[in-house]
Scaffold this motif. Sequence first.
Motif, PDB file in Angstrom:
ATOM      1  N   ASP A 104     -74.794 -21.727 -78.736  1.00  0.00           N
ATOM      2  CA  ASP A 104     -73.882 -22.008 -79.856  1.00  0.00           C
ATOM      3  C   ASP A 104     -74.662 -22.520 -81.063  1.00  0.00           C
ATOM      4  N   ALA A 105     -75.668 -23.353 -80.808  1.00  0.00           N
ATOM      5  CA  ALA A 105     -76.482 -23.884 -81.907  1.00  0.00           C
ATOM      6  C   ALA A 105     -77.281 -22.766 -82.574  1.00  0.00           C
ATOM      7  N   GLY A 106     -77.728 -21.804 -81.774  1.00  0.00           N
ATOM      8  CA  GLY A 106     -78.453 -20.671 -82.349  1.00  0.00           C
ATOM      9  C   GLY A 106     -77.570 -19.826 -83.234  1.00  0.00           C
ATOM     10  N   TYR A 107     -76.363 -19.555 -82.771  1.00  0.00           N
ATOM     11  CA  TYR A 107     -75.408 -18.811 -83.614  1.00  0.00           C
ATOM     12  C   TYR A 107     -75.114 -19.596 -84.896  1.00  0.00           C
ATOM     13  N   ARG A 108     -74.950 -20.922 -84.765  1.00  0.00           N
ATOM     14  CA  ARG A 108     -74.648 -21.730 -85.940  1.00  0.00           C
ATOM     15  C   ARG A 108     -75.770 -21.640 -86.973  1.00  0.00           C
ATOM     16  N   LEU A 109     -77.013 -21.759 -86.530  1.00  0.00           N
ATOM     17  CA  LEU A 109     -78.130 -21.655 -87.464  1.00  0.00           C
ATOM     18  C   LEU A 109     -78.172 -20.268 -88.098  1.00  0.00           C
ATOM     19  N   GLY A 122     -83.271 -25.648 -78.357  1.00  0.00           N
ATOM     20  CA  GLY A 122     -81.894 -25.444 -77.935  1.00  0.00           C
ATOM     21  C   GLY A 122     -81.182 -24.319 -78.671  1.00  0.00           C
ATOM     22  N   LEU A 123     -81.928 -23.411 -79.295  1.00  0.00           N
ATOM     23  CA  LEU A 123     -81.326 -22.329 -80.071  1.00  0.00           C
ATOM     24  C   LEU A 123     -81.151 -21.057 -79.246  1.00  0.00           C
ATOM     25  N   ILE A 124     -81.939 -20.889 -78.197  1.00  0.00           N
ATOM     26  CA  ILE A 124     -81.774 -19.775 -77.262  1.00  0.00           C
ATOM     27  C   ILE A 124     -81.929 -20.329 -75.855  1.00  0.00           C
TER      28      ILE A 124
END
Length: 339
Positions: free
Chosen positions: A68-73, A53-55
Motif C-alpha cells: 500500500d505504501a508503494g502504491y501511495r508513493l 516497505g514499498l514492495i
Amino acid sequence: MSEDRRLEVLRAIVQDYVRTSEPVGSKSLLERHRLGVSAATVRNDMAALEDEGLITAPHTSAGRIPTDAGYRLFVDRLQQIKPMSRAERAAIARFLDGALDLDDVVSRTTRLLSSLTHQVAVMQYPSLSRSTLRHVELVPVGGTRLMIVLITSTGRVEQRVVDVGRDLTLEPDVVPTLRTLVNELAVGELLGRIPARLAAVEERVAPTDRPLAQIVVDTLAEAAQERTEERIAMAGTANLARVGSDFPTSLSQVLEALEEHVVLLRLMGSMASLDDGETVAVAIGTENPYEPLRTTSVVATTYGTAGGLGVVGPTRMDYPQAMATVRAVAHYVADILDG
C-alpha cells in the motif's frame, strides 16, 4: 542508490504488476523497461525498496509486488494526471449528453465509469442541501388539488400533490400569481434557505389567499429539506469477480460493504473532503477508514458542489487511468447538471 532510479524501478514494478497480476522479478524488469543499469543494480534497488516497505515478496519466489505504501508513493509522485484523448472525451460527451433526466444521468455515469475503468463505479445523487432552487411550478390538477413541483439546480425534482380546500378552477388567476411570487423570492437560493425566503409570501398576497399561500410554502419547505433519500448509485460489481484473486479472503466482505449505502455515502463524503473539486482523491488499502474496504482502493472526486463520484477496486489498480477517467467524467456531469 539514486532516488530517481529507485522511483523508476518502483514505477516499473507497479505498472507490470497491475498489468500482469504476477510478482515482478529483476529479470523481467530489465526485459520490459529501459532502466539502463545492470541486473545486480536492479536487485539492489529492489532490496532497498523492500527494506523501505514499498514492495514485498508474497512468497519465496524472487518476484515482488507493491505494498500500500508503494502504491501511495507511486500515486503521489505522478507529475500530473494524464489527460484523456480527444476521442475518449468525445465518447464521454456523446454518452452523457443523451441523458433524459437526473436518474438517467446517474445511471449513465455509473455505467460509463464502470465500463471505462473496469472497476465498481459509485455516484452520490446530488445533495439537496448543496443545491439551489431553479424553478417552482404550481399546476392545478382538478378541483381543489394542486401539484407543487420543486426543481433544483442539479436537475433533481421533488413533486407533491396537495388539497388546498378551494376549487382552483373557479379562480384561474390565483395560481399563476402565487407561482410568480414564489419564484421571484426563492429562485437561486440554497434549498436550506427557502423557508426563510418564503416567509414573506403571505404578506404579499391578499388576506383571502393566505391559507393557500401557507399550504404552498409549507409544502415547499418540506420538499426542500434534506431527507434520508440521499442515495448512492452503483454499477460494475461484477468486475470484482474478474479480479477475485486480489481478494483471497475478503471479497464477500467487500461486496457486503458495497451493499451498505450508508457506508458508501460516508465514504464519498470523506473522499470529497480530501479534494477541491479539481483534484482527485485516492485512498489506498489500509488508508480506508472502513475495515471491510481496506483491501480496496477508492478514487473519487466531486462534481460541482453537488456530490461525489468515483470507483472502488483492488489496490492493484491502474491509478493514472482511473484518476483521469474519474476527473473527466466528473467535469462532464457537472456541466450537464449545471447547464
